[in-house]
Design a protein around this motif. Structure first.
Motif, PDB file in Angstrom:
ATOM      1  N   MET A 169       0.744  -1.160   0.081  1.00  0.00           N
ATOM      2  CA  MET A 169       0.117  -0.114  -0.072  1.00  0.00           C
ATOM      3  C   MET A 169       0.856   1.321   0.035  1.00  0.00           C
ATOM      4  O   MET A 169       2.047   1.347   0.715  1.00  0.00           O
ATOM      5  CB  MET A 169      -0.865   0.014   1.262  1.00  0.00           C
ATOM      6  N   VAL A 170       0.568   2.172  -0.879  1.00  0.00           N
ATOM      7  CA  VAL A 170       1.158   3.459  -1.005  1.00  0.00           C
ATOM      8  C   VAL A 170       0.344   4.535  -0.301  1.00  0.00           C
ATOM      9  O   VAL A 170      -0.822   4.692  -0.989  1.00  0.00           O
ATOM     10  CB  VAL A 170       2.052   3.669  -2.348  1.00  0.00           C
ATOM     11  N   ALA A 171       0.715   5.285   0.605  1.00  0.00           N
ATOM     12  CA  ALA A 171      -0.143   6.537   0.751  1.00  0.00           C
ATOM     13  C   ALA A 171       0.525   7.628   0.300  1.00  0.00           C
ATOM     14  O   ALA A 171       1.605   8.094   1.012  1.00  0.00           O
ATOM     15  CB  ALA A 171      -0.119   6.650   2.366  1.00  0.00           C
ATOM     16  N   ALA A 172      -0.080   8.248  -0.763  1.00  0.00           N
ATOM     17  CA  ALA A 172       0.628   9.396  -1.354  1.00  0.00           C
ATOM     18  C   ALA A 172      -0.149  10.842  -0.755  1.00  0.00           C
ATOM     19  O   ALA A 172      -0.142  11.610  -1.572  1.00  0.00           O
ATOM     20  CB  ALA A 172       0.680   9.103  -2.825  1.00  0.00           C
ATOM     21  N   SER A 173      -0.674  10.879   0.296  1.00  0.00           N
ATOM     22  CA  SER A 173      -1.260  12.014   0.910  1.00  0.00           C
ATOM     23  C   SER A 173      -0.857  12.185   2.349  1.00  0.00           C
ATOM     24  O   SER A 173      -0.499  11.181   3.099  1.00  0.00           O
ATOM     25  CB  SER A 173      -2.831  12.159   0.494  1.00  0.00           C
ATOM     26  N   GLY A 174      -1.607  13.360   3.049  1.00  0.00           N
ATOM     27  CA  GLY A 174      -1.388  13.312   4.493  1.00  0.00           C
ATOM     28  C   GLY A 174      -0.362  14.096   5.147  1.00  0.00           C
ATOM     29  O   GLY A 174       0.215  14.062   6.293  1.00  0.00           O
ATOM     30  N   SER A 175       0.374  14.876   4.033  1.00  0.00           N
ATOM     31  CA  SER A 175       1.721  15.532   4.342  1.00  0.00           C
ATOM     32  C   SER A 175       1.467  16.724   5.196  1.00  0.00           C
ATOM     33  O   SER A 175       2.377  17.442   5.902  1.00  0.00           O
ATOM     34  CB  SER A 175       2.514  16.025   3.126  1.00  0.00           C
ATOM     35  N   PHE A 176       0.308  17.477   4.938  1.00  0.00           N
ATOM     36  CA  PHE A 176       0.154  18.964   5.737  1.00  0.00           C
ATOM     37  C   PHE A 176      -1.097  19.033   6.638  1.00  0.00           C
ATOM     38  O   PHE A 176      -1.489  19.840   6.877  1.00  0.00           O
ATOM     39  CB  PHE A 176       0.095  19.960   4.546  1.00  0.00           C
ATOM     40  N   GLY A 177      -1.335  17.642   7.141  1.00  0.00           N
ATOM     41  CA  GLY A 177      -2.823  17.900   8.311  1.00  0.00           C
ATOM     42  C   GLY A 177      -2.442  17.918   9.350  1.00  0.00           C
ATOM     43  O   GLY A 177      -3.308  18.246  10.247  1.00  0.00           O
ATOM     44  N   ARG A 178      -0.972  18.010   9.945  1.00  0.00           N
ATOM     45  CA  ARG A 178      -0.794  17.942  11.260  1.00  0.00           C
ATOM     46  C   ARG A 178       0.453  18.781  11.551  1.00  0.00           C
ATOM     47  O   ARG A 178       1.609  18.401  11.406  1.00  0.00           O
ATOM     48  CB  ARG A 178      -0.481  16.524  11.732  1.00  0.00           C
ATOM     49  N   PRO A 179       0.291  19.977  11.794  1.00  0.00           N
ATOM     50  CA  PRO A 179       1.454  20.986  12.173  1.00  0.00           C
ATOM     51  C   PRO A 179       2.276  20.504  13.043  1.00  0.00           C
ATOM     52  O   PRO A 179       1.665  20.092  14.274  1.00  0.00           O
ATOM     53  CB  PRO A 179       0.894  22.148  12.325  1.00  0.00           C
ATOM     54  N   HIS A 180       3.500  20.579  12.992  1.00  0.00           N
ATOM     55  CA  HIS A 180       4.649  20.043  13.895  1.00  0.00           C
ATOM     56  C   HIS A 180       4.832  21.367  14.843  1.00  0.00           C
ATOM     57  O   HIS A 180       5.587  22.251  14.583  1.00  0.00           O
ATOM     58  CB  HIS A 180       5.883  19.670  13.212  1.00  0.00           C
ATOM     59  N   ARG A 181       4.630  20.968  16.202  1.00  0.00           N
ATOM     60  CA  ARG A 181       4.689  22.147  17.234  1.00  0.00           C
ATOM     61  C   ARG A 181       6.071  21.526  18.127  1.00  0.00           C
ATOM     62  O   ARG A 181       5.610  20.569  18.944  1.00  0.00           O
ATOM     63  CB  ARG A 181       3.600  22.330  18.043  1.00  0.00           C
ATOM     64  N   PRO A 182       7.085  21.643  17.833  1.00  0.00           N
ATOM     65  CA  PRO A 182       8.416  21.124  18.555  1.00  0.00           C
ATOM     66  C   PRO A 182       8.274  21.408  20.255  1.00  0.00           C
ATOM     67  O   PRO A 182       7.801  22.589  20.710  1.00  0.00           O
ATOM     68  CB  PRO A 182       9.614  21.760  17.926  1.00  0.00           C
ATOM     69  N   ALA A 183       8.755  20.481  21.085  1.00  0.00           N
ATOM     70  CA  ALA A 183       8.744  20.652  22.241  1.00  0.00           C
ATOM     71  C   ALA A 183       9.862  21.654  22.898  1.00  0.00           C
ATOM     72  O   ALA A 183      10.730  21.121  23.499  1.00  0.00           O
ATOM     73  CB  ALA A 183       8.949  19.260  23.091  1.00  0.00           C
ATOM     74  N   LEU A 184       9.764  23.149  22.512  1.00  0.00           N
ATOM     75  CA  LEU A 184      10.816  23.780  22.900  1.00  0.00           C
ATOM     76  C   LEU A 184      10.529  24.307  24.364  1.00  0.00           C
ATOM     77  O   LEU A 184       9.494  24.386  25.016  1.00  0.00           O
ATOM     78  CB  LEU A 184      10.505  25.215  22.141  1.00  0.00           C
ATOM     79  N   PRO A 185      11.641  24.444  24.929  1.00  0.00           N
ATOM     80  CA  PRO A 185      11.620  24.576  26.454  1.00  0.00           C
ATOM     81  C   PRO A 185      10.858  25.696  26.753  1.00  0.00           C
ATOM     82  O   PRO A 185      11.237  26.770  26.354  1.00  0.00           O
ATOM     83  CB  PRO A 185      12.885  24.640  27.079  1.00  0.00           C
TER      84      PRO A 185
END
Length: 225
Positions: free
Chosen positions: A1-17
Motif C-alpha cells: 500500500m502506498v499513501a501519497a497524501s497526508g503531508s500537511f494535516g498535522r502541523p509540527h509544534r516542537p517541544a521547545l523549553p
C-alpha cells in the motif's frame, strides 16, 4: 500500500523549553494568514526554510522580526539565467532522477529572487541562532541574554496525518510501526527534515512494509518520514 497524501494535516509544534507556559501568542505557520494574525511589535519566527523566510520578510514591513533557527539560511537563486529553477530541473531531467540518486542538501534551501537576501543584509529582519528557552514573555538566547517578544511563529513543518488508514489495518501489519507514518522514496542520509537543523532519526520501515534485510544498504529500501 502506498499513501501519497497526508503531508500537511498535522502541523509540527516542537517541544521547545518553556513553550507551553509562554505568556504570549504562539502560532504555527499553518494558521498564519497575514501580519494581522500576530499582535505586538516584536515577533520571533522559528525556522530556516522557505515559509520561515517568506513570513519574516512580510512581517518585517511593519514589525521587528527575529528569525531563529538551528541551521543557517541557505539561499538558492530562483531564476538562474532568467528562468525559474523548476524550468532548469525539467530541461536537464533533474526532476526525474530517483531521489536516492539526487544529492540532497543538509538543510532546506530557500528559493530567492534576491529580495530575501537583500532584506537580511539590510537588517530589515535579523537571523539568530536558536534560543535556549522561553520564559514568561521572554526568549533566552544562547549567550544568556533575555529579550521580550510579543509573539512566536513556528515555521517548523508538519508530521504525517494518516487516520484514514486505520481501518485498513495497514498501520498494524508486521514490520510497521503502530502509528500514522508515511512512506517516501529512498533518499540520502543528508535529507532535509521539517525543522531545519534537527537531528535525523534512524530509518524506520514504512507502514505495511517488511523490515529491510540486515545486510542491506540504508538507501536500499523505503524509509519513513
Amino acid at each position: 500500500m502506498v499513501a501519497a497524501s497526508g503531508s500537511f494535516g498535522r502541523p509540527h509544534r516542537p517541544a521547545l523549553p518553556g513553550l507551553d507556559a509562554f505568556a504570549r501568542p504562539v502560532l504555527h505557520v499553518a494558521d498564519y494568514r497575514s501580519p494581522a494574525s500576530l499582535p505586538g511589535e516584536h515577533v520571533v519566527v522559528v525556522g530556516a526554510g522557505n515559509s520561515a523566510v517568506q513570513v519574516a520578510y512580510e512581517l518585517a514591513a511593519e514589525r521587528r522580526v527575529t528569525l531563529a533557527g538551528r541551521a543557517p539560511i541557505r539561499f538558492v537563486e530562483q531564476r538562474p539565467l532568467g528562468r525559474d529553477l523548476h524550468f532548469w530541473f525539467r530541461v536537464t531531467g533533474f526532476d526525474r532522477l530517483p531521489l536516492a540518486r539526487a544529492d540532497a542538501p543538509p538543510a532546506a534551501p530557500v528559493l530567492d529572487d534576491g529580495r530575501y537576501r537583500r532584506a537580511l543584509r539590510e537588517r530589515r529582519y535579523v537571523r539568530r541562532a536558536m534560543f535556549t528557552r522561553l520564559d514568561g514573555d521572554q526568549v533566552v538566547w544562547s549567550d544568556g541574554r533575555r529579550e521580550r517578544v510579543d509573539a512566536v511563529l513556528l515555521a517548523t513543518g508538519y508530521r504525517p496525518d494518516l487516520p484514514y488508514l486505520a481501518e485498513t489495518g495497514a498501520l498494524a501489519r508486521t514490520g510497521a510501526r503502530a502509528s500514522a507514518v508515511a512512506c517516501r522514496s529512498p533518499i540520502p542520509a543528508s535529507a532535509t527534515w521539517a525543522w531545519s537543523g534537527s537531528v535525523r532519526p534512524p530509518p524506520t520501515p514504512c507502514a505495511g512494509s517488511a523490515p529491510p534485510p540486515a545486510t542491506s544498504s540504508p538507501h536500499s529500501s523505503a524509509t519513513c518520514a
